[in-house]
Design a protein around this motif. Structure first.
Motif, short mmCIF file in Angstrom:
data_model
loop_
_atom_site.label_atom_id
_atom_site.label_comp_id
_atom_site.label_asym_id
_atom_site.label_seq_id
_atom_site.Cartn_x
_atom_site.Cartn_y
_atom_site.Cartn_z
N GLN A 1 0.82 -1.20 0.00
CA GLN A 1 0.00 0.00 0.00
C GLN A 1 0.86 1.26 0.00
O GLN A 1 0.66 2.19 -0.79
CB GLN A 1 -0.91 -0.04 1.24
CG GLN A 1 -1.74 1.18 1.50
CD GLN A 1 -2.84 1.34 0.44
OE1 GLN A 1 -3.29 0.34 -0.14
NE2 GLN A 1 -3.24 2.58 0.19
N LEU A 2 1.86 1.27 0.87
CA LEU A 2 2.74 2.45 0.98
C LEU A 2 3.99 2.33 0.11
O LEU A 2 4.82 3.23 0.10
CB LEU A 2 3.15 2.65 2.45
CG LEU A 2 2.05 3.10 3.39
CD1 LEU A 2 2.53 3.09 4.84
CD2 LEU A 2 1.56 4.51 3.01
N ALA A 3 4.12 1.21 -0.60
CA ALA A 3 5.30 0.97 -1.45
C ALA A 3 6.60 1.09 -0.65
O ALA A 3 7.55 1.77 -1.07
CB ALA A 3 5.31 1.91 -2.66
N LEU A 4 6.61 0.42 0.50
CA LEU A 4 7.83 0.38 1.30
C LEU A 4 8.60 -0.88 0.93
O LEU A 4 8.04 -1.97 0.92
CB LEU A 4 7.49 0.37 2.79
CG LEU A 4 6.68 1.58 3.25
CD1 LEU A 4 6.28 1.42 4.71
CD2 LEU A 4 7.50 2.86 3.05
N ASP B 1 10.61 14.75 -0.25
CA ASP B 1 9.18 14.46 -0.34
C ASP B 1 8.76 14.10 -1.76
O ASP B 1 7.84 13.29 -1.97
CB ASP B 1 8.36 15.64 0.19
CG ASP B 1 8.40 15.70 1.71
OD1 ASP B 1 8.74 14.68 2.34
OD2 ASP B 1 8.10 16.77 2.28
N LEU B 2 9.47 14.65 -2.75
CA LEU B 2 9.18 14.26 -4.13
C LEU B 2 9.60 12.81 -4.36
O LEU B 2 8.91 12.04 -5.03
CB LEU B 2 9.94 15.20 -5.07
CG LEU B 2 9.50 15.25 -6.52
CD1 LEU B 2 8.01 15.51 -6.66
CD2 LEU B 2 10.30 16.33 -7.27
N ARG C 1 9.69 10.50 -2.04
CA ARG C 1 8.69 9.68 -1.33
C ARG C 1 7.41 9.56 -2.15
O ARG C 1 6.78 8.50 -2.20
CB ARG C 1 8.35 10.30 0.03
CG ARG C 1 9.49 10.20 1.05
CD ARG C 1 9.14 10.93 2.35
NE ARG C 1 7.87 10.48 2.88
CZ ARG C 1 6.84 11.29 3.13
NH1 ARG C 1 6.93 12.59 2.95
NH2 ARG C 1 5.72 10.79 3.59
N LEU C 2 7.04 10.65 -2.82
CA LEU C 2 5.84 10.61 -3.66
C LEU C 2 6.05 9.68 -4.86
O LEU C 2 5.19 8.83 -5.15
CB LEU C 2 5.51 12.03 -4.14
CG LEU C 2 4.35 12.15 -5.13
CD1 LEU C 2 3.03 11.69 -4.49
CD2 LEU C 2 4.22 13.60 -5.63
N ALA C 3 7.18 9.81 -5.53
CA ALA C 3 7.47 8.96 -6.71
C ALA C 3 7.44 7.49 -6.33
O ALA C 3 7.03 6.63 -7.12
CB ALA C 3 8.82 9.35 -7.31
N ARG C 4 7.87 7.18 -5.13
CA ARG C 4 7.86 5.81 -4.61
C ARG C 4 6.50 5.16 -4.73
O ARG C 4 6.38 3.96 -5.01
CB ARG C 4 8.28 5.88 -3.13
CG ARG C 4 8.54 4.54 -2.47
CD ARG C 4 8.70 4.74 -0.96
NE ARG C 4 7.41 4.81 -0.29
CZ ARG C 4 7.14 5.61 0.74
NH1 ARG C 4 8.06 6.40 1.29
NH2 ARG C 4 5.92 5.61 1.26
N ARG C 5 5.43 5.95 -4.55
CA ARG C 5 4.08 5.39 -4.57
C ARG C 5 3.66 5.00 -5.98
O ARG C 5 2.71 4.24 -6.16
CB ARG C 5 3.09 6.41 -3.97
CG ARG C 5 3.45 6.87 -2.57
CD ARG C 5 3.28 5.78 -1.54
NE ARG C 5 1.90 5.42 -1.35
CZ ARG C 5 1.05 6.00 -0.51
NH1 ARG C 5 1.46 7.01 0.24
NH2 ARG C 5 -0.20 5.58 -0.40
N ASP D 1 9.94 3.55 7.21
CA ASP D 1 8.50 3.81 7.19
C ASP D 1 8.21 4.87 6.13
O ASP D 1 9.11 5.31 5.41
CB ASP D 1 8.01 4.22 8.58
CG ASP D 1 8.67 5.50 9.06
OD1 ASP D 1 9.40 6.15 8.27
OD2 ASP D 1 8.46 5.87 10.24
N ASP D 2 6.96 5.29 6.02
CA ASP D 2 6.57 6.23 4.97
C ASP D 2 7.44 7.49 4.97
O ASP D 2 7.85 7.99 3.92
CB ASP D 2 5.09 6.58 5.15
CG ASP D 2 4.60 7.55 4.09
OD1 ASP D 2 5.07 7.45 2.95
OD2 ASP D 2 3.78 8.41 4.43
N GLN D 3 7.74 8.01 6.15
CA GLN D 3 8.56 9.23 6.23
C GLN D 3 10.01 8.96 5.87
O GLN D 3 10.68 9.80 5.26
CB GLN D 3 8.52 9.79 7.68
CG GLN D 3 7.20 10.45 8.05
CD GLN D 3 6.90 11.67 7.19
OE1 GLN D 3 7.80 12.42 6.80
NE2 GLN D 3 5.63 11.85 6.86
N GLY D 4 10.50 7.80 6.27
CA GLY D 4 11.94 7.53 6.16
C GLY D 4 12.36 6.87 4.87
O GLY D 4 13.57 6.72 4.62
#
Ligand code: ADP
Ligand code: DP6
Ligand code: CO
Length: 331
Positions: A24-27, A134-135, A137-141, A161-164
């Motif tokens: 879901q979070l693409a981690l 943050d860009l 992190r966004l591209a990761r999704r 995690d989502d932030q890291g």
């Protein structure tokens, strides 16, 4: 009407990402390290124009390489834009027009350049002012490997995690790559589905996660030390470990074919002759050879009979194009 155009380049993993800890979070299950290419840019324009249809029926439009897309690739773009709209507090649909110069779905990281360009263009078109982190992190999704195409260059993508979980540049010695294209057609099974099957059925997957976690640390040490030889050795070893893990899935998935293996053999022969070159391959039959910049032409020449060869240096970060650059060659 708001619109923005962005360009991003593919990246080739030196330590691979293969498996998600959270879909879901693409981690990712592990960290990974890559080199961005300076060839094969994707250029994407996002126009916030309401898309197609009205009201509840409104949908995003997606055109790739001049063809209107209405299959799973459109759904993936729509879901990605939904995340951007959530961040921007907008419900307005958009039109996305993208041109890949890299073959799409062939294991040469079109999803990386594609979603890095889309993230960069969409963030700008919807008025988001995101930090590079943050860009990323966004591209990761959109696609995991796209996380690393935001910084370009040699980059590490942190598990976390989502932030890291974002990618950032790391110091590394000068490097180049020679892309040996064996088959530019789309692979029979996309990376996402193949990853799921590997996790569900390959008995080697737990060992892949444990060993790759360690390998990321070794690669970061080798990069910081500027140790090209060690970087190359780790790169080739990690690629073969990933393919072995994938081949252990059921029903089995094999991305490398006889011609791919012939390139690995030719690269080993180059090394025996004193040229430092190391082979890797993502999820497809095409092989990418890591070299020192001064050796790239000789390596390209030596491999030219085995496929279509293209030389690449270390590429730039993803970026929004200024209006006067649009329509001209982004390189
Ligand atoms: P690859 O090895 O090329 O990265 P993948 O299976 O990971 O192959 O991803 C291919 C998918 O990535 C395509 O089917 C499409 O959904 C998506 N994709 C590729 N290029 C773009 C693009 N320019 N814009 C948006 N999505 C793209
Ligand atoms: C073999 O990033 O294409 O290229 O996150 O599901 O979109 P999704 O998969 P993707 O997988 C890339 C796998 C790889 C290795 C790598 O790039 O690290
Ligand atoms: Co991909």
């Amino acid at each position: 009407m708001l619109n923005a155009t962005a360009v991003a380049h593919p990246n080739i993993a030196l330590v691979k990402y293969w498996g998600k800890a959270d879909a879901q979070l693409a981690l990712p299950a592990t960290g990974s390290v890559s080199m961005g290419l300076d060839v094969f840019p994707t250029t994407t324009t996002v126009t916030v124009d309401g898309g197609s249809g009205d009201g509840q029926e409104a949908r995003d439009r997606f055109t790739l390489n001049g063809h209107v897309v209405d299959d799973g690739a459109l759904v993936r773009v729509q879901q990605f834009l939904d995340l951007v709209r959530e961040l921007a507090g907008s419900s307005e649909r958009a039109s996305v027009v993208s041109e890949n110069t890299v073959p799409t779905g062939a294991g040469l990281a079109s999803s990386a350049s594609g979603f890095a360009a889309l993230a960069t263009a969409a963030a700008a078109a919807y008025g988001l002012d995101l930090s590079p982190r943050d860009l990323s992190r966004l591209a990761r999704r959109g696609s995991g490997s796209a996380t690393r195409s935001i910084p370009g260059g040699v980059a590490v993508w942190h598990a976390g995690d989502d932030q890291g979980s974002f990618a950032e540049p790391i110091p590394a010695p000068p490097m180049a790559m020679v892309v040996v294209t064996i088959d530019a057609g789309p692979k029979p099974i996309g990376s996402r589905e193949a990853m799921r099957r590997t996790i569900a059925t390959s008995p080697f997957y737990p060992a892949w996660v444990t060993s790759t976690t360690e390998t990321v640390g070794d690669m970061l040490t080798a990069c910081a030390a500027g140790d090209f030889t060690r970087i190359g050795e780790i790169t080739e070893s990690n690629a073969l470990r990933m393919h072995a893990t994938i081949e252990g899935a059921f029903p089995p998935i094999r991305y490398l074919n006889a011609r791919s293996v012939a390139v690995f053999d030719a690269v080993a022969e180059l090394r025996a002759g004193g040229t430092e070159a190391y082979a890797t391959a993502d999820a497809g039959p095409n092989v990418v050879v890591l070299t020192k910049p001064e050796d790239r032409s000789a390596v390209a020449g030596a491999l030219a009979s085995l496929g279509d060869v293209i030389e690449s240096g270390t590429g730039p970060a993803a970026r929004v194009l200024r209006s006067e650059e649009i329509g001209s060659n982004p390189d």
